[in-house]
Design a protein around this motif. Structure first.
Motif, PDB file in Angstrom:
ATOM      1  N   ARG A  58       0.864  -1.265  -0.045  1.00  0.00           N
ATOM      2  CA  ARG A  58       0.079  -0.005   0.008  1.00  0.00           C
ATOM      3  C   ARG A  58       0.746   1.047  -0.096  1.00  0.00           C
ATOM      4  NH1 ARG A  58      -3.853  -2.645   4.466  1.00  0.00           N
ATOM      5  NH2 ARG A  58      -5.332  -3.730   3.049  1.00  0.00           N
ATOM      6  N   GLN A  59       1.930   1.134   0.655  1.00  0.00           N
ATOM      7  CA  GLN A  59       2.800   2.304   0.771  1.00  0.00           C
ATOM      8  C   GLN A  59       3.491   2.870  -0.683  1.00  0.00           C
ATOM      9  OE1 GLN A  59       5.876   2.006   3.520  1.00  0.00           O
ATOM     10  NE2 GLN A  59       7.409   3.767   2.366  1.00  0.00           N
ATOM     11  N   VAL A  60       3.869   1.675  -1.318  1.00  0.00           N
ATOM     12  CA  VAL A  60       4.496   2.175  -2.585  1.00  0.00           C
ATOM     13  C   VAL A  60       3.307   2.397  -3.621  1.00  0.00           C
ATOM     14  CG1 VAL A  60       6.410   0.738  -2.536  1.00  0.00           C
ATOM     15  CG2 VAL A  60       4.560  -0.234  -3.669  1.00  0.00           C
ATOM     16  N   LEU A  61       2.123   1.951  -3.526  1.00  0.00           N
ATOM     17  CA  LEU A  61       0.936   2.398  -4.452  1.00  0.00           C
ATOM     18  C   LEU A  61       0.207   3.698  -3.996  1.00  0.00           C
ATOM     19  CD1 LEU A  61      -0.836  -1.179  -4.706  1.00  0.00           C
ATOM     20  CD2 LEU A  61       0.462  -0.010  -6.353  1.00  0.00           C
ATOM     21  N   LEU A  62       0.453   3.887  -2.762  1.00  0.00           N
ATOM     22  CA  LEU A  62      -0.112   5.359  -2.364  1.00  0.00           C
ATOM     23  C   LEU A  62       0.871   6.468  -2.970  1.00  0.00           C
ATOM     24  CD1 LEU A  62      -1.490   4.364   1.287  1.00  0.00           C
ATOM     25  CD2 LEU A  62      -2.757   5.508  -0.729  1.00  0.00           C
ATOM     26  N   GLN A  63       2.244   6.063  -2.896  1.00  0.00           N
ATOM     27  CA  GLN A  63       3.231   7.077  -3.184  1.00  0.00           C
ATOM     28  C   GLN A  63       3.199   7.345  -4.580  1.00  0.00           C
ATOM     29  OE1 GLN A  63       6.723   5.034  -1.431  1.00  0.00           O
ATOM     30  NE2 GLN A  63       6.493   6.282   0.460  1.00  0.00           N
ATOM     31  N   ALA A  64       2.787   6.098  -5.483  1.00  0.00           N
ATOM     32  CA  ALA A  64       2.855   6.514  -6.901  1.00  0.00           C
ATOM     33  C   ALA A  64       1.613   7.410  -7.272  1.00  0.00           C
ATOM     34  CB  ALA A  64       2.428   5.095  -7.527  1.00  0.00           C
ATOM     35  N   SER A 118       8.080  -8.271   3.391  1.00  0.00           N
ATOM     36  CA  SER A 118       8.995  -7.157   2.943  1.00  0.00           C
ATOM     37  C   SER A 118       9.042  -7.057   1.310  1.00  0.00           C
ATOM     38  CB  SER A 118      10.356  -7.746   3.354  1.00  0.00           C
ATOM     39  OG  SER A 118      10.718  -8.827   2.658  1.00  0.00           O
ATOM     40  N   VAL A 119       8.280  -7.681   0.681  1.00  0.00           N
ATOM     41  CA  VAL A 119       8.215  -7.336  -0.680  1.00  0.00           C
ATOM     42  C   VAL A 119       6.999  -6.274  -1.009  1.00  0.00           C
ATOM     43  CG1 VAL A 119       7.863  -8.414  -2.875  1.00  0.00           C
ATOM     44  CG2 VAL A 119       9.075  -9.544  -1.129  1.00  0.00           C
ATOM     45  N   PRO A 120       7.226  -5.090  -1.792  1.00  0.00           N
ATOM     46  CA  PRO A 120       6.573  -4.475  -1.995  1.00  0.00           C
ATOM     47  C   PRO A 120       5.712  -4.812  -3.285  1.00  0.00           C
ATOM     48  CG  PRO A 120       8.420  -3.315  -2.625  1.00  0.00           C
ATOM     49  CD  PRO A 120       8.419  -4.523  -2.060  1.00  0.00           C
ATOM     50  N   LEU A 121       4.789  -5.714  -3.114  1.00  0.00           N
ATOM     51  CA  LEU A 121       4.407  -6.443  -4.239  1.00  0.00           C
ATOM     52  C   LEU A 121       2.581  -6.534  -4.162  1.00  0.00           C
ATOM     53  CD1 LEU A 121       4.913  -8.357  -6.544  1.00  0.00           C
ATOM     54  CD2 LEU A 121       4.823 -10.214  -5.302  1.00  0.00           C
ATOM     55  N   GLY A 174       7.100  -2.382  -6.578  1.00  0.00           N
ATOM     56  CA  GLY A 174       7.396  -0.897  -6.478  1.00  0.00           C
ATOM     57  C   GLY A 174       8.723  -0.949  -5.477  1.00  0.00           C
ATOM     58  N   ASP A 175       9.280  -0.036  -5.381  1.00  0.00           N
ATOM     59  CA  ASP A 175      10.790   0.194  -4.580  1.00  0.00           C
ATOM     60  C   ASP A 175      10.179   1.255  -3.463  1.00  0.00           C
ATOM     61  OD1 ASP A 175      13.141   0.829  -3.409  1.00  0.00           O
ATOM     62  OD2 ASP A 175      13.859   1.996  -5.217  1.00  0.00           O
ATOM     63  N   VAL A 176      10.283   0.784  -2.422  1.00  0.00           N
ATOM     64  CA  VAL A 176       9.937   1.677  -0.973  1.00  0.00           C
ATOM     65  C   VAL A 176      10.623   3.039  -1.028  1.00  0.00           C
ATOM     66  CG1 VAL A 176       8.836  -0.300   0.163  1.00  0.00           C
ATOM     67  CG2 VAL A 176      11.392   0.285   0.439  1.00  0.00           C
ATOM     68  N   GLU A 177      11.939   2.870  -1.602  1.00  0.00           N
ATOM     69  CA  GLU A 177      12.706   4.441  -1.588  1.00  0.00           C
ATOM     70  C   GLU A 177      12.425   5.323  -2.540  1.00  0.00           C
ATOM     71  OE1 GLU A 177      16.749   2.817  -1.265  1.00  0.00           O
ATOM     72  OE2 GLU A 177      16.309   1.906   0.600  1.00  0.00           O
ATOM     73  N   LYS A 179      13.213   5.102  -5.930  1.00  0.00           N
ATOM     74  CA  LYS A 179      14.199   5.263  -6.730  1.00  0.00           C
ATOM     75  C   LYS A 179      13.721   4.704  -8.195  1.00  0.00           C
ATOM     76  CE  LYS A 179      18.025   4.887  -3.192  1.00  0.00           C
ATOM     77  NZ  LYS A 179      19.185   4.191  -3.032  1.00  0.00           N
ATOM     78  N   THR A 180      12.850   3.966  -8.339  1.00  0.00           N
ATOM     79  CA  THR A 180      12.356   3.520  -9.500  1.00  0.00           C
ATOM     80  C   THR A 180      10.786   3.546  -9.365  1.00  0.00           C
ATOM     81  OG1 THR A 180      12.140   1.238  -8.749  1.00  0.00           O
ATOM     82  CG2 THR A 180      14.178   1.756  -9.703  1.00  0.00           C
ATOM     83  N   SER A 181      10.089   3.676 -10.779  1.00  0.00           N
ATOM     84  CA  SER A 181       8.873   3.612 -10.948  1.00  0.00           C
ATOM     85  C   SER A 181       8.196   2.407 -10.508  1.00  0.00           C
ATOM     86  CB  SER A 181       8.416   4.156 -12.187  1.00  0.00           C
ATOM     87  OG  SER A 181       8.836   5.205 -12.505  1.00  0.00           O
ATOM     88  N   LEU A 182       6.861   2.375 -10.439  1.00  0.00           N
ATOM     89  CA  LEU A 182       6.108   1.024 -10.325  1.00  0.00           C
ATOM     90  C   LEU A 182       6.538   0.284 -11.514  1.00  0.00           C
ATOM     91  CD1 LEU A 182       2.787   1.757  -8.844  1.00  0.00           C
ATOM     92  CD2 LEU A 182       4.518   0.266  -7.722  1.00  0.00           C
ATOM     93  N   ILE A 183       6.646  -1.185 -11.321  1.00  0.00           N
ATOM     94  CA  ILE A 183       6.717  -2.157 -12.510  1.00  0.00           C
ATOM     95  C   ILE A 183       5.837  -3.042 -12.632  1.00  0.00           C
ATOM     96  CG2 ILE A 183       8.070  -3.960 -13.240  1.00  0.00           C
ATOM     97  CD1 ILE A 183      10.714  -2.825 -12.294  1.00  0.00           C
TER      98      ILE A 183
END
Length: 313
Positions: free
Chosen positions: A135-141, A246-249, A267-270, A272-276
């Protein structure tokens, strides 16, 4: 004439003692009792329920919610355990098996806020609560400006923290809110195109010790084959990518006629890369092996696009 099953002793369901977990166990208990079985509940507190000051990724992962229940099965204190499937590790310990997957509830994520109707309505820099890396990486996107803060505890605890003003909004599984009659707390349900759900989200899985044919027979009428095939493919994606919290998947499947499509995102929690993102579909998914193969194919596409496999245990 109804045939009443014969039992030497009642079947015992091991369950966490949170309100949602008890609802799920009591739901299965009622279905089995209606079929003529004698069922008792064994309420337990897991380490996942006790450790609330750190994210799951930092304290051992989702398995913390099931280990004590599995010990009760191993020691013979219980016969089956009812789990939210999204909390079940991708690899079960030797001697255990998933004997039943029930029909899925709403798999979507829910936006919950006392003052804001949607994610887009949140002010710049608002605090949103979730302890899910997915959810963190998707919200950040969707909203890079938001401040994502950890949120632990059972569903009622999370809602209380929101109502106390610790967060402007929180994101929860819609299924849990609906099962507890709290659907009115949902301000917006994210469609999968907005926020892709986690593998198994909204589905209940029933775990037993391997070789319990009596339990398999009892649980067979509760199983929902389309859901079971779908979540098997989703979990195969997660397993191939490292299979831990621990996998942002994200991995989510849906049927269109006889065709099963699996969408996944890494996604990358830091940041540094866009969602794949990756997707694959098949009209040949008719058993667990073919469902698993479809999930593995989606994971291969993620890896080919640059997604990293987790090495965390």
């Amino acid at each position: 004439m109804k045939i009443v099953p014969t039992q030497s002793s009642p079947f015992v369901i091991a369950t966490r003692e949170s309100r949602l977990a008890m609802w799920q166990a009591e739901h299965v208990q009622a279905l089995l009792r209606n079929a003529g079985y004698s069922i008792e509940l064994l309420g337990m507190t897991t380490k996942g329920d006790q450790i609330l000051d750190r994210t799951l990724a930092k304290v051992g992962g989702k398995g913390l919610f099931v280990k004590e229940l599995e010990l009760a099965l191993e020691e013979g204190r219980a016969d089956l355990a009812v789990h939210s499937l999204k909390d079940v590790p991708m690899e079960l310990p030797a001697g255990f098996e998933l004997a039943c997957v029930m029909e899925r509830e709403d798999p979507r994520d829910a936006f919950v806020s006392p003052h804001h109707a949607t994610l887009a309505d949140l002010p710049q820099g608002a605090v949103v609560g979730t302890s899910s890396l997915r959810r963190q990486v998707l919200l950040q996107a969707l909203r890079p400006d938001l401040k994502i803060e950890p949120l632990r505890g059972n569903l009622d605890t999370r809602l209380r923290k929101l109502d106390e003003g610790q967060y402007a909004a929180i994101v929860l599984a819609a299924a849990g809110l609906k099962r507890l009659g709290l659907e009115d707390r949902i301000r917006h349900a994210f469609e999968p195109g907005e926020m892709l759900p986690s593998a198994g989200q909204g589905a209940l899985g029933i775990e037993i010790r391997a070789g319990r044919d009596d339990l398999k027979q009892a649980l067979a009428p509760l199983a929902h084959t389309p859901t079971w095939l779908t979540v098997t493919a989703e979990r195969a994606v997660s397993r191939a990518m490292g299979g831990s919290c621990s996998v942002p998947l994200a991995a989510h499947g849906r049927w269109s006629g006889n065709t099963l499509r699996i969408d996944a995102a890494w996604g990358d929690v830091e940041g540094k890369t866009s969602l794949i993102r990756a997707t694959a579909e098949s009209d040949g998914v008719s058993d667990l092996a073919s469902a698993d193969a479809l999930g593995v194919a989606v994971a291969a596409k993620l890896k080919a696009a640059g997604a990293r496999v987790s090495t965390a245990s």
